[in-house]
Write a protein that holds these residues in place. Structure first.
Motif, short mmCIF file in Angstrom:
data_model
loop_
_atom_site.label_atom_id
_atom_site.label_comp_id
_atom_site.label_asym_id
_atom_site.label_seq_id
_atom_site.Cartn_x
_atom_site.Cartn_y
_atom_site.Cartn_z
N SER A 39 0.82 -1.20 0.00
CA SER A 39 0.00 0.00 0.00
C SER A 39 0.86 1.26 0.00
O SER A 39 0.57 2.23 -0.72
CB SER A 39 -0.93 -0.01 1.22
N ARG A 40 1.92 1.25 0.77
CA ARG A 40 2.81 2.41 0.82
C ARG A 40 3.58 2.59 -0.49
O ARG A 40 3.77 3.71 -0.97
CB ARG A 40 3.77 2.26 2.00
N LEU A 41 4.02 1.48 -1.08
CA LEU A 41 4.70 1.57 -2.37
C LEU A 41 3.74 2.06 -3.45
O LEU A 41 4.12 2.86 -4.32
CB LEU A 41 5.27 0.21 -2.75
N ALA A 42 2.48 1.61 -3.39
CA ALA A 42 1.49 2.02 -4.38
C ALA A 42 1.22 3.52 -4.30
O ALA A 42 0.93 4.15 -5.33
CB ALA A 42 0.20 1.23 -4.18
N ALA A 43 1.29 4.08 -3.10
CA ALA A 43 1.03 5.51 -2.95
C ALA A 43 2.09 6.37 -3.63
O ALA A 43 1.84 7.53 -3.94
CB ALA A 43 0.96 5.85 -1.46
N ARG A 44 3.25 5.78 -3.91
CA ARG A 44 4.34 6.52 -4.55
C ARG A 44 4.37 6.32 -6.07
O ARG A 44 5.03 7.08 -6.77
CB ARG A 44 5.70 6.06 -3.99
N THR A 45 3.68 5.27 -6.55
CA THR A 45 3.85 4.87 -7.95
C THR A 45 2.51 4.53 -8.59
O THR A 45 1.92 3.49 -8.27
CB THR A 45 4.78 3.64 -8.05
N PRO A 46 2.00 5.36 -9.48
CA PRO A 46 0.75 5.02 -10.18
C PRO A 46 0.90 3.70 -10.94
O PRO A 46 1.94 3.40 -11.50
CB PRO A 46 0.58 6.19 -11.15
N GLY A 47 -0.16 2.88 -10.90
CA GLY A 47 -0.13 1.60 -11.60
C GLY A 47 0.63 0.51 -10.90
O GLY A 47 0.90 -0.54 -11.49
N PHE A 48 0.97 0.73 -9.62
CA PHE A 48 1.72 -0.27 -8.87
C PHE A 48 0.96 -1.59 -8.81
O PHE A 48 -0.26 -1.62 -8.66
CB PHE A 48 1.97 0.24 -7.45
N ARG A 49 1.69 -2.71 -8.93
CA ARG A 49 1.09 -4.03 -8.92
C ARG A 49 1.68 -4.88 -7.79
O ARG A 49 2.85 -4.75 -7.45
CB ARG A 49 1.32 -4.73 -10.26
N TYR A 50 0.82 -5.76 -7.26
CA TYR A 50 1.21 -6.54 -6.09
C TYR A 50 0.57 -7.92 -6.15
O TYR A 50 -0.60 -8.06 -6.51
CB TYR A 50 0.73 -5.80 -4.83
N ALA A 51 1.35 -8.95 -5.81
CA ALA A 51 0.85 -10.31 -5.64
C ALA A 51 1.38 -10.85 -4.32
O ALA A 51 2.52 -10.58 -3.94
CB ALA A 51 1.30 -11.21 -6.78
N ASN A 52 0.55 -11.60 -3.62
CA ASN A 52 0.97 -12.25 -2.39
C ASN A 52 0.62 -13.73 -2.50
O ASN A 52 -0.55 -14.11 -2.44
CB ASN A 52 0.28 -11.63 -1.17
#
Length: 269
Positions: A39-52
């Protein structure tokens, strides 16, 4: 490590620690440090992607078999790998096999991502921890050596005194509370070269030691809700993660996470 680097994607690999137990959300699912970090990384980078890809109860062999290839194929900027601790907590543990499997995972993941992150997992202070400490420290020494050979970063949670404080652990005595996960997220954030927002090693304020009756009540609750079910799964060869899918199996856009329940609330898993 480049300070204030930009990361556009993150894949988390592991077991219950990375799944987020016991950072409970109102809908009964778990949040955890990886979601907080994403969530914090996404706030810095539009279009951020994440998988867990993490699933509770998984041993290192299962992580290698079920998660590593998927994570490698995603070619993420950041991959975190936390595994092997469940193996060390079993009554019988082949540490030679555990080390070999962890090395296999690192060798497959490191070339496929921008930055691989490993961890020396935290340990709750207490007699159980003392019993398994030699195995854990053997695992952590191996992690350090692998990181040095493959250019991985290591987040040293084991060396942080505050994460041994019993107040940062849920009633199951195996998983961190919401505050514990928040501190882990900050530790990984800083390890990635991002500007600190807090000192995650700050000790908790002094606390009164619970009385004898309160300790016995807590011990009884722990035995009834967690220890007995855990022993039952060991005796029958079952795992809490059997049949459970990964919480975020695909590398997709990700935004802010929900607030967790207050520390102390939990569900039996």
């Amino acid at each position: 490590m480049e300070m204030n680097a930009t990361y556009t994607s993150f894949v988390a690999v592991g077991d219950s620690f990375t799944e987020g137990m016991s950072d409970l959300l109102p809908d009964g699912s778990y949040r955890g440090w990886a979601d907080l970090l994403a969530s914090r990384l996404a706030a810095r980078t539009p279009g951020f992607r994440y998988a867990n890809l993490a699933v509770r109860g998984k041993l290192i062999g299962q992580i290698v078999e079920e998660q590593v290839d998927n994570a490698s194929a995603m070619r993420a900027d950041v991959v975190t790998l936390v595994g092997g601790l469940n193996d060390t907590l079993r009554p019988k543990c082949d540490m030679v096999r555990v080390r070999a499997l962890l090395e296999e995972a690192v060798e497959r993941l490191a070339p496929s991502c921008g930055q691989l992150v490993l961890m020396r997992s935290p340990g709750r202070n207490g007699p159980v921890m003392e019993r398994f400490r030699p195995r854990m420290e053997e695992l952590f020494a191996h992690i350090d050596a692998l990181a040095a050979r493959h250019g991985a970063l290591v987040v040293d949670l084991y060396g942080a005194e505050v994460l041994g404080d019993q107040r940062l652990w849920d009633v199951d005595r195996l998983h961190l509370t919401a505050d514990g996960h928040r501190r882990v997220a900050e530790a990984v954030w800083q390890t990635l070269g991002l500007a600190a927002e807090e000192d995650w090693r700050t000790p908790l304020p002094p606390a009164m030691r619970p009385g004898w009756a309160a300790r016995r009540t807590a011990d009884a609750r722990f035995a009834r809700e967690h220890l007995v079910p855990w022993i039952g799964r060991r005796l029958t060869g079952r795992s809490s993660g059997d049949g459970r899918p990964a919480k975020r199996p695909e590398l997709l856009p990700f935004g802010p996470v929900e607030p967790a329940l207050p520390d102390g609330d939990s569900v039996v898993s």
